[in-house]
Design an enzyme around this catalytic site. Structure first.
Site, mmCIF file in Angstrom:
data_model
loop_
_atom_site.group_PDB
_atom_site.id
_atom_site.type_symbol
_atom_site.label_atom_id
_atom_site.label_comp_id
_atom_site.label_asym_id
_atom_site.label_seq_id
_atom_site.Cartn_x
_atom_site.Cartn_y
_atom_site.Cartn_z
ATOM 1 N N ARG A 54 0.778 -1.261 0.038
ATOM 2 C CA ARG A 54 -0.037 -0.069 -0.129
ATOM 3 C C ARG A 54 0.998 1.378 -0.090
ATOM 4 O O ARG A 54 0.494 2.256 -0.347
ATOM 5 C CB ARG A 54 -0.719 -0.140 1.165
ATOM 6 N N TYR A 107 -12.682 21.001 -13.084
ATOM 7 C CA TYR A 107 -13.279 19.883 -13.609
ATOM 8 C C TYR A 107 -14.439 19.377 -12.715
ATOM 9 O O TYR A 107 -14.433 19.616 -11.594
ATOM 10 C CB TYR A 107 -12.005 18.783 -13.488
ATOM 11 N N ASP A 179 -4.536 21.647 -11.005
ATOM 12 C CA ASP A 179 -4.880 20.580 -11.807
ATOM 13 C C ASP A 179 -4.246 20.798 -13.236
ATOM 14 O O ASP A 179 -4.735 21.803 -14.034
ATOM 15 C CB ASP A 179 -6.441 20.170 -12.177
ATOM 16 N N LYS A 204 -4.651 10.540 -18.523
ATOM 17 C CA LYS A 204 -4.730 11.265 -19.932
ATOM 18 C C LYS A 204 -3.437 10.852 -20.908
ATOM 19 O O LYS A 204 -3.284 9.777 -21.087
ATOM 20 C CB LYS A 204 -5.008 12.697 -19.605
HETATM 21 C C1 LIG Z 1 -9.919 13.515 -16.363
HETATM 22 C C2 LIG Z 1 -9.822 14.581 -15.428
HETATM 23 C C3 LIG Z 1 -9.619 14.187 -14.202
HETATM 24 C C4 LIG Z 1 -9.747 13.110 -13.225
HETATM 25 O O1 LIG Z 1 -9.015 12.005 -13.833
HETATM 26 P P1 LIG Z 1 -9.355 10.433 -13.531
HETATM 27 O O2 LIG Z 1 -8.181 9.737 -13.816
HETATM 28 O O3 LIG Z 1 -10.487 10.354 -14.686
HETATM 29 O O4 LIG Z 1 -10.026 10.394 -12.129
HETATM 30 C C5 LIG Z 1 -9.074 15.428 -13.302
HETATM 31 N N1 LIG Z 1 -8.718 16.667 -14.058
HETATM 32 C C6 LIG Z 1 -9.049 16.887 -15.362
HETATM 33 C C7 LIG Z 1 -8.869 18.171 -15.858
HETATM 34 C C8 LIG Z 1 -9.449 15.644 -16.238
HETATM 35 O O5 LIG Z 1 -9.564 16.042 -17.465
#
Ligand SMILES: *Cc1c(COP(=O)(O)O)cnc(C)c1O
Length: 384
Positions: A54, A107, A179, A204
């Site tokens: 973990r 988001y 982010d 992504k």
């Molecule tokens: C997709 C996304 C997230 C979340 O990511 P996950 O891996 O799907 O939880 C957060 N911020 C942005 C800008 C995103 O496009």
């Protein structure tokens, strides 16, 4: 060393793994020790040495090192999704009675977390206009502990003046979380711009193939221990297969992003010329409202942008989208393939969404002319 060299070499230690090029996926909950003293040593260094699955494995540690080498910062913590990176960081840095400033174009699930979960725990959220810049100073209260940025904003792509916001935050003792998924570790150097914690939905462009969920939290030295403790205490661990796919994906992020950007620019400029389109939302386009700051702060773009259509019926839009051959309908982005999303569920508090139907395109690695051909046929269906 230059970025491309770091991308190829950072966080790889073949000599520790029988010479294999990519650190293998260590499927491991339990690590075993020869002596009691060895185990005690591992306990005392549980975020650096292997202790229990973990807390981390050689796979997660090598991924974390690679992300830090490419994106800057002190150290990185890998977690199970981008959203876990966001909620885990906010939970670590906020407590009952605190106030957080969050960009209005954040988001959607981040907004839900603030409005429902943080509220339940006694943390107050205020949304701010993405173009506020240094003016954010006026919104910072005595109990404002965190400013949460995302640039460009989700779905509407407003660029924020992160250096100005960071300066205002630090003058009043607040921490800046960003982010940074659109900018990626490659195209926006968050720590040079004053950010304290840079988050990637590694799902992504780091994973890059739409086949795994993964998040990373990269932080300054000051915040690292607090975040690492909090994340591991929540139990936000990452699976070894996912960590492996992230470490594998990041090796090609440089070449992929360059091609995504090249294709996206060609398609976005073509869309700008179309009579059916009222606006293309993409800060890398010269006439975009955020272009000047984008040019100053980013070293590149990616494959994701928005399109606002001129008035037309919902039926016609559905017919246009349903008939695409190369654009799949779906959430997420950052994979090698092209996607389209009709953005219908969007909440804003202090800003307004552009008038007209909003589409989001992720431009993949296909030939841009083939993508344009698919879109052109779509506009014919729209007009039928
Ligand atoms: C997709 C996304 C997230 C979340 O990511 P996950 O891996 O799907 O939880 C957060 N911020 C942005 C800008 C995103 O496009």
């Amino acid at each position: 060393m230059k970025k491309d060299t770091q991308i190829a070499h950072a966080g790889r230690c073949p000599e520790k793994h029988y010479g294999v090029v990519n650190t293998p996926a260590y499927r491991c909950s339990t690590f075993t020790y020869k002596t009691v003293a060895d185990m005690e040593d591992a306990h005392n260094n549980k975020y650096d040495k292997v202790y229990y699955g973990r807390f981390g494995t050689p796979t997660t540690y090598d991924l974390e090192d690679a992300v830090t080498a490419v994106g800057g910062g002190y150290r990185t913590i890998a977690v199970s999704s981008g959203l876990a990176a966001i909620t885990g960081t906010m939970s670590a840095l906020l407590e009952c009675g605190d106030h957080v400033l969050v960009v209005d174009s954040v988001y959607g699930p981040t907004r839900d977390f603030c409005d429902v979960v943080l509220k339940k725990f006694g943390v107050e959220t205020t949304y701010y206009n993405p173009v506020i810049g240094a003016g954010i100073s006026e919104l910072i209260k005595d109990n404002t502990k965190v400013i949460f940025c995302e640039s460009p904003g989700s779905q509407t792509f407003e660029i924020q003046d992160i250096p100005a916001i960071s300066k205002a935050a630090h003058e009043k003792g607040a921490v800046v979380i960003m982010d940074n998924t659109w900018g990626s570790p490659l195209n926006f150097s968050a720590f040079d711009k004053g950010v304290d914690v840079s988050i990637q939905a590694a799902t992504k462009y780091i994973v890059g193939h739409s086949d795994a969920l993964l998040g990373t939290i990269t932080t300054t030295k000051e915040l690292y221990e607090k975040l690492r403790f909090s994340i591991s205490t929540f139990g936000y661990s990452v699976g070894s297969e996912e960590a492996y796919l992230g470490a594998r994906g990041i090796r090609t992020i440089g070449v992929r992003l360059k091609q995504h950007e090249k294709n996206a620019m060609k398609v976005a400029k073509w869309l700008q010329s179309r009579p059916e389109v009222s606006e293309v939302l993409c800060p890398a386009l010269p006439d975009d409202k955020g272009h000047e700051i984008w040019k100053r702060d980013f070293t590149g773009a990616c494959g994701l942008f928005g399109v606002v259509l001129k008035p037309c019926s919902d039926e016609a839009i559905a017919k246009m989208i349903d008939g695409y051959k190369l654009f799949s309908i779906g959430l997420s982005w950052g994979g090698f393939e092209s996607l389209v999303l009709w953005v219908k569920h969007i909440t804003r508090t202090v800003t307004t969404v552009p008038k007209g139907s909003l589409l989001r395109f992720h431009i993949g690695l296909e030939d841009a002319d083939d993508l344009i051909d698919d879109l052109e046929k779509g506009f014919k269906r729209l007009a039928e």
